[in-house]
Design a protein around this motif. Structure first.
Motif, short mmCIF file in Angstrom:
data_model
loop_
_atom_site.label_atom_id
_atom_site.label_comp_id
_atom_site.label_asym_id
_atom_site.label_seq_id
_atom_site.Cartn_x
_atom_site.Cartn_y
_atom_site.Cartn_z
N VAL A 110 0.71 -1.05 -0.01
CA VAL A 110 -0.01 -0.08 0.09
C VAL A 110 0.81 1.30 -0.05
O VAL A 110 1.69 1.40 0.79
CB VAL A 110 -0.86 0.16 1.22
CG1 VAL A 110 -1.88 1.33 1.27
CG2 VAL A 110 -1.90 -1.20 1.36
N THR A 111 0.56 1.85 -0.96
CA THR A 111 0.89 3.60 -0.81
C THR A 111 -0.04 4.50 -0.18
O THR A 111 -1.18 4.75 -0.85
CB THR A 111 1.32 3.96 -2.10
OG1 THR A 111 2.67 2.92 -2.82
CG2 THR A 111 2.33 5.41 -2.20
N VAL A 112 0.19 5.40 0.69
CA VAL A 112 -0.76 6.17 1.14
C VAL A 112 -0.27 7.59 0.85
O VAL A 112 0.89 7.99 0.90
CB VAL A 112 -0.92 6.41 2.68
CG1 VAL A 112 -1.73 7.48 3.16
CG2 VAL A 112 -1.13 5.11 3.40
N ALA A 113 -1.10 8.08 -0.27
CA ALA A 113 -0.50 9.66 -0.74
C ALA A 113 -1.23 10.53 -0.14
O ALA A 113 -2.45 10.54 -0.12
CB ALA A 113 -0.72 9.50 -2.34
N GLU A 114 -0.45 11.44 0.36
CA GLU A 114 -1.11 12.59 1.02
C GLU A 114 -0.99 13.79 0.51
O GLU A 114 -0.42 14.07 -0.40
CB GLU A 114 0.03 12.68 2.31
CG GLU A 114 -0.54 13.53 3.54
CD GLU A 114 0.37 13.45 4.70
OE1 GLU A 114 1.05 12.51 5.19
OE2 GLU A 114 0.67 14.81 5.15
N GLY A 115 -2.22 14.34 0.49
CA GLY A 115 -2.65 15.49 -0.12
C GLY A 115 -3.85 15.60 -0.90
O GLY A 115 -4.54 14.71 -0.82
N PRO A 116 -4.59 16.82 -1.30
CA PRO A 116 -5.91 16.42 -1.78
C PRO A 116 -5.82 15.58 -3.02
O PRO A 116 -5.06 15.55 -3.90
CB PRO A 116 -6.07 18.19 -2.21
CG PRO A 116 -5.09 19.04 -1.40
CD PRO A 116 -3.83 18.05 -1.18
N ALA A 117 -6.83 14.75 -3.18
CA ALA A 117 -6.79 13.55 -3.99
C ALA A 117 -6.85 14.34 -5.52
O ALA A 117 -6.32 13.65 -6.49
CB ALA A 117 -8.27 12.87 -3.70
N LEU A 118 -7.50 15.33 -5.81
CA LEU A 118 -7.62 15.79 -7.10
C LEU A 118 -6.20 16.33 -7.72
O LEU A 118 -5.69 15.83 -8.76
CB LEU A 118 -8.52 16.92 -7.30
CG LEU A 118 -9.96 16.72 -7.27
CD1 LEU A 118 -10.77 18.00 -7.29
CD2 LEU A 118 -10.35 15.74 -8.44
N GLN A 119 -5.18 16.87 -6.70
CA GLN A 119 -3.90 16.95 -7.02
C GLN A 119 -3.09 15.82 -7.23
O GLN A 119 -2.42 15.56 -8.31
CB GLN A 119 -3.51 17.72 -6.00
CG GLN A 119 -3.61 19.45 -6.08
CD GLN A 119 -2.77 19.98 -4.83
OE1 GLN A 119 -1.96 19.53 -4.28
NE2 GLN A 119 -3.46 21.26 -4.51
N THR A 120 -3.28 14.80 -6.52
CA THR A 120 -2.77 13.56 -6.70
C THR A 120 -3.02 12.87 -7.91
O THR A 120 -2.14 12.45 -8.84
CB THR A 120 -2.97 12.55 -5.38
OG1 THR A 120 -2.36 13.38 -4.12
CG2 THR A 120 -2.12 11.48 -5.35
#
Ligand code: SAM
Length: 220
Positions: A110-120
């Protein structure tokens, strides 16, 4: 009715879902950290796990991690070369999720990508499509999440959208609630897209009256 719905949910969980100390510990960790108890229920978690198993998903995208409870249900079904990318805006939620997923022994998948989802989502670039996508973050952005979900799909991808009934408010065309408006537009988009075969199920239980959509991508 809520009391009865919860009692039935608890009965079904007790009868159908093996007791799991890791999942219970994850919920306890979330509570201790002050996260809101808006994770999926155990019955919904098991449904997600079954869907991952049924479509033989190897690559999963989740939008809305919270403490990683639904993430864990899905990640456990992945093969050893599987990957789950989960998107979370709140640093505290992302941190607790990472701890929980490490504790549960699935952090390598699993990768947890931190930040607003739209930006990611905008920054992911060229990548192989996902096999299963679970949309469960801020509902006003659901229409945009669906656009991105389709962008990262292939024929045969399964797109799941949670919390689409919202105590029945979804039928209110004059609602001023931005979440309901987002869900209504999401449902319109799902229903009007000839590339998708879609159903929705209403649910009652320990999380109240709500529901989810299931969309199969026929073509891209
Ligand atoms: N899927 C989780 C589960 O069942 O265990 C529950 C997710 S909870 C309903 C929604 C999560 O989406 C929250 O943790 C919230 O912080 C996150 N969120 C809200 N807006 C977001 C955004 N714009 N981008 C990424 N995450 C967001």
């Amino acid at each position: 009715m809520q009391q009865k719905w919860s009692a039935v949910d608890e009965y079904l969980v007790q009868k159908l879902i093996p007791q799991d100390e890791v999942l219970e510990q994850v919920l306890a960790n979330n509570q201790r950290a002050g996260l809101p108890a808006i994770d999926v229920s155990p019955m919904q978690g098991q449904l997600l796990a079954l869907l991952v198993r049924m479509v033989r998903a190897r690559r999963i995208l989740e939008i809305g991690t919270l403490g990683g409870y639904s993430t864990l249900w899905m990640a456990r079904e992945l093969p050893v070369n599987g990957e789950l990318l989960t998107l979370e805006a709140e640093p505290l939620h992302a941190a607790i999720a990472r701890e929980n997923l490490h504790f549960a022994g699935v952090a390598n998948l699993v990768t947890v990508a931190e930040g607003p989802a739209l930006q990611t989502l905008e920054s992911l670039g060229e990548r192989p499509p996902f096999d299963l996508i679970f949309i469960d973050a801020d509902k006003p952005n659901n229409p945009s999440y669906l656009k991105w979900a389709l962008h990262y799909s292939r024929p045969g991808t399964l797109i799941i959208g949670d919390n689409v009934v919202r105590n029945g408010e979804v039928t209110n065309p004059t609602t001023t609630d931005a979440s309901v408006q987002g869900v209504r537009k999401f449902i319109d988009m799902l229903g009007n897209d000839p590339r998708l075969t879609v159903t929705a199920m209403q649910t009652v239980g320990m999380k109240g009256w709500d529901g989810f959509t299931l969309a199969w991508v026929n073509a891209i």
